[in-house]
Design a protein around this motif. Structure first.
Motif, mmCIF file in Angstrom:
data_model
loop_
_atom_site.group_PDB
_atom_site.id
_atom_site.type_symbol
_atom_site.label_atom_id
_atom_site.label_comp_id
_atom_site.label_asym_id
_atom_site.label_seq_id
_atom_site.Cartn_x
_atom_site.Cartn_y
_atom_site.Cartn_z
ATOM 1 N N ALA A 191 0.863 -1.195 0.000
ATOM 2 C CA ALA A 191 0.000 0.000 0.000
ATOM 3 C C ALA A 191 0.892 1.235 0.000
ATOM 4 C CB ALA A 191 -0.919 -0.013 1.216
ATOM 5 N N ALA A 192 1.115 1.781 -1.183
ATOM 6 C CA ALA A 192 2.105 2.853 -1.347
ATOM 7 C C ALA A 192 1.751 4.096 -0.546
ATOM 8 C CB ALA A 192 2.238 3.205 -2.824
ATOM 9 N N ASP A 193 0.463 4.366 -0.349
ATOM 10 C CA ASP A 193 0.040 5.570 0.364
ATOM 11 C C ASP A 193 -0.052 5.368 1.874
ATOM 12 O OD1 ASP A 193 -0.147 6.990 -1.973
ATOM 13 O OD2 ASP A 193 -2.258 6.499 -2.304
ATOM 14 N N ARG A 194 0.364 4.210 2.352
ATOM 15 C CA ARG A 194 0.310 3.938 3.801
ATOM 16 C C ARG A 194 1.213 4.892 4.574
ATOM 17 N NH1 ARG A 194 -0.029 3.143 8.445
ATOM 18 N NH2 ARG A 194 -0.492 1.241 9.592
ATOM 19 N N ALA A 195 2.306 5.343 3.944
ATOM 20 C CA ALA A 195 3.220 6.295 4.578
ATOM 21 C C ALA A 195 3.972 7.038 3.492
ATOM 22 C CB ALA A 195 4.195 5.584 5.514
ATOM 23 N N HIS A 196 4.442 8.241 3.816
ATOM 24 C CA HIS A 196 5.210 9.030 2.860
ATOM 25 C C HIS A 196 6.567 9.391 3.442
ATOM 26 C CE1 HIS A 196 1.071 9.531 1.291
ATOM 27 N NE2 HIS A 196 1.702 9.460 0.131
ATOM 28 N N LEU A 197 7.524 9.581 2.557
ATOM 29 C CA LEU A 197 8.921 9.734 2.935
ATOM 30 C C LEU A 197 9.517 10.968 2.286
ATOM 31 C CD1 LEU A 197 9.855 6.134 1.740
ATOM 32 C CD2 LEU A 197 8.927 6.713 3.997
ATOM 33 N N ALA A 198 10.612 11.439 2.846
ATOM 34 C CA ALA A 198 11.403 12.485 2.203
ATOM 35 C C ALA A 198 12.865 12.084 2.264
ATOM 36 C CB ALA A 198 11.201 13.836 2.870
ATOM 37 N N ALA A 199 13.611 12.470 1.241
ATOM 38 C CA ALA A 199 15.052 12.257 1.192
ATOM 39 C C ALA A 199 15.716 13.579 0.862
ATOM 40 C CB ALA A 199 15.410 11.199 0.146
ATOM 41 N N LEU A 200 16.833 13.870 1.546
ATOM 42 C CA LEU A 200 17.559 15.115 1.321
ATOM 43 C C LEU A 200 19.029 14.808 1.064
ATOM 44 C CD1 LEU A 200 15.029 15.953 3.179
ATOM 45 C CD2 LEU A 200 16.406 17.947 3.783
ATOM 46 N N ASP A 201 19.574 15.435 0.046
ATOM 47 C CA ASP A 201 21.007 15.395 -0.222
ATOM 48 C C ASP A 201 21.538 16.781 0.136
ATOM 49 O OD1 ASP A 201 23.584 15.198 -1.113
ATOM 50 O OD2 ASP A 201 23.091 14.776 -3.210
ATOM 51 N N VAL A 202 22.239 16.856 1.256
ATOM 52 C CA VAL A 202 22.724 18.133 1.776
ATOM 53 C C VAL A 202 24.157 18.354 1.318
ATOM 54 C CG1 VAL A 202 23.196 19.469 3.867
ATOM 55 C CG2 VAL A 202 21.211 17.944 3.773
ATOM 56 N N ARG A 203 24.376 19.401 0.563
ATOM 57 C CA ARG A 203 25.704 19.767 0.099
ATOM 58 C C ARG A 203 26.113 21.098 0.702
ATOM 59 N NH1 ARG A 203 27.123 16.700 -4.569
ATOM 60 N NH2 ARG A 203 25.826 14.812 -4.488
ATOM 61 N N THR A 204 27.367 21.455 0.515
ATOM 62 C CA THR A 204 27.853 22.735 1.023
ATOM 63 C C THR A 204 27.092 23.894 0.403
ATOM 64 O OG1 THR A 204 30.045 21.776 1.310
ATOM 65 C CG2 THR A 204 29.906 24.168 1.324
ATOM 66 N N GLU A 205 26.735 23.754 -0.882
ATOM 67 C CA GLU A 205 26.136 24.861 -1.621
ATOM 68 C C GLU A 205 24.619 24.763 -1.753
ATOM 69 O OE1 GLU A 205 27.050 21.522 -4.426
ATOM 70 O OE2 GLU A 205 28.083 22.527 -2.772
ATOM 71 N N GLY A 206 23.990 23.776 -1.134
ATOM 72 C CA GLY A 206 22.544 23.683 -1.240
ATOM 73 C C GLY A 206 22.017 22.301 -0.911
#
Length: 425
Positions: free
Chosen positions: A76-91
């Motif tokens: 069930a794809a909508d059972r939960a939602h996620l976020a991913a972040l790639d943090v760099r020096t410039e953004g």
């Protein structure tokens, strides 16, 4: 001692959910075949997981089949939602995805070096909120962050590292405050890149390997017997601090200048290209250095083919002929391979991993040509048999690894408390 009925249900449920994640939607018959469970047991677990909202009927198998046996079940794809972040020096780059990892929205936030901690954090938090809005998501279950620097193995927090912006260390807490119901985790960017290359990239067939990150900076991730090794202080793979020859000084505890970073970081690669007459990129960062390497590889292969069209696809693993060996592009790439091989040989001498993946933007841009040149030098420097591979994911590996980590942790949480059968009325 045989498992209790409740323990058996837990095991069966996790087995079925894992198969649905790995192989996509399956029918009850396919689950029976793959798990070895009886038809009644599979029917029971399908009903139980559906009632708990963990799986859905997502279609039917075959255009001519109808009825219960043809139903395709999926996570069930909508059972939960996620976020991913790639943090760099410039953004920062942000993804919002569903539970199976399907990307729903993206955002990119450039952050200048003169931006204060508060404004920088506010921009990133706003970007996450904006991506959630575009994805139609009200809340997040898990947030995975990939960042440069050391992660404290005891607390999971990003440690104070020289040269990194202060807002990096404030971001996790700010996101946790903005998303109080979410699990926010931080992992070293190179470790996440190694996870992505192992799951979806160049190391899919390897349980033991080292990823050498070649981008804006340098780093390494060590995977031994399928397990990522972080070290006592979380510093396994800080190869930028490795003392190496050909540098005017040695690194210090607060500055990797004079270490391997000085030989193979983005600024060093761009400078090396300039020494060999290659055009300078707009910025001496990871993408800029990768562009220098990519142009050199394409022009060298074009010369080997006797054509000036460097843009057309080349055969996989194509190596230059001797007729192209005297060109500036080849001299640049061999000089770069000499430098990279110093770091690779040091890792191989200590760990004997059998495989080294050249990751990051530069590793991917160099492709099979650069990997082959490094392997050739490594054979002369080390008695240990080691395969050198080009990374398949480049700079996107960090973001992909952050998403995979968030998905795994979310699923583990949701699946750790299995649904119980309803009480009889």
């Amino acid at each position: 001692m045989p498992a209790s009925p409740s323990t058996a249900r837990v095991i069966n449920d996790r087995l079925a959910l894992g198969l649905l994640q790995e192989q996509g939607p399956l029918t009850a018959g396919q689950l029976k075949q793959l798990t070895g469970l009886s038809r009644p047991t599979v029917a029971d677990l399908v009903e139980r997981l559906g009632a708990a909202g963990l799986i859905d009927v997502v279609g039917e198998s075959g255009a001519t089949r109808r009825g219960p046996n043809a139903r395709l079940y999926g996570i069930a794809a909508d059972r939960a939602h996620l976020a991913a972040l790639d943090v760099r020096t410039e953004g920062v780059v942000v993804l919002v995805a569903d539970l199976v990892g399907r990307v729903l929205a993206e955002a990119s936030v450039p952050i200048g070096g003169d931006t204060g901690t508060g404004p920088a954090v506010q921009r990133v938090v706003a970007a996450v909120a904006g991506a959630m809005g575009r994805a139609g998501v009200d809340g997040l279950h898990t947030v995975g962050i990939g960042a440069p620097g050391l992660i404290d193995p005891a607390t999971g927090d990003l440690r104070d590292s020289a040269g990194l912006p202060a807002w990096h260390r404030s971001l996790s807490a700010a996101l946790q405050e903005r998303l109080p119901g979410a699990r926010v985790t931080v992992e070293n960017e190179t470790n996440l890149a190694a996870l992505a290359e192992q799951r979806e990239g160049a190391a899919r067939d390897r349980d033991t390997f080292v990823l050498l990150w070649l981008g804006h900076g340098t780093g390494a991730a060590v995977v031994l017997d399928g397990t990522l090794r972080r070290g006592a202080s979380g510093g396994t793979g800080e190869i930028g601090f490795l003392p190496v020859p050909r540098t005017p000084t040695v690194p210090s505890a607060t500055d990797c200048s004079g270490g391997f970073h000085t030989l193979a970081g983005a600024a060093a690669v761009v400078a090396l290209g300039a020494e060999h007459g290659l055009p300078a990129p707009s910025a001496a960062d990871g993408p800029g250095a990768a562009e220098v390497v990519r142009v050199a590889v394409e022009r060298m292969l074009a010369a080997a083919d006797g054509t000036v069209d460097a843009s057309r696809p080349k055969p996989r693993g194509r190596q230059p002929s001797e007729s192209a060996a005297e060109g500036a592009d080849h001299r640049f790439l061999t000089a770069l391979a000499d430098r990279i091989a110093i770091g690779v040989a040091s890792v191989v001498a200590v760990l004997d991993p059998g495989c080294v993946v050249l990751g990051g933007e530069i590793g991917r841009a160099g492709g099979e040509v650069l990997a082959g040149l490094v392997a050739e030098r490594l054979r002369r420097m080390s008695p240990l048999s080691t395969e050198v591979r080009a990374g398949a994911l480049g700079g996107s590996a960090v973001l992909r690894g952050a998403l995979l980590t968030a998905r795994d942790r979310a699923q583990d949480t949701l699946w750790s408390d299995p649904p119980r059968p309803p009480l009889p009325s």
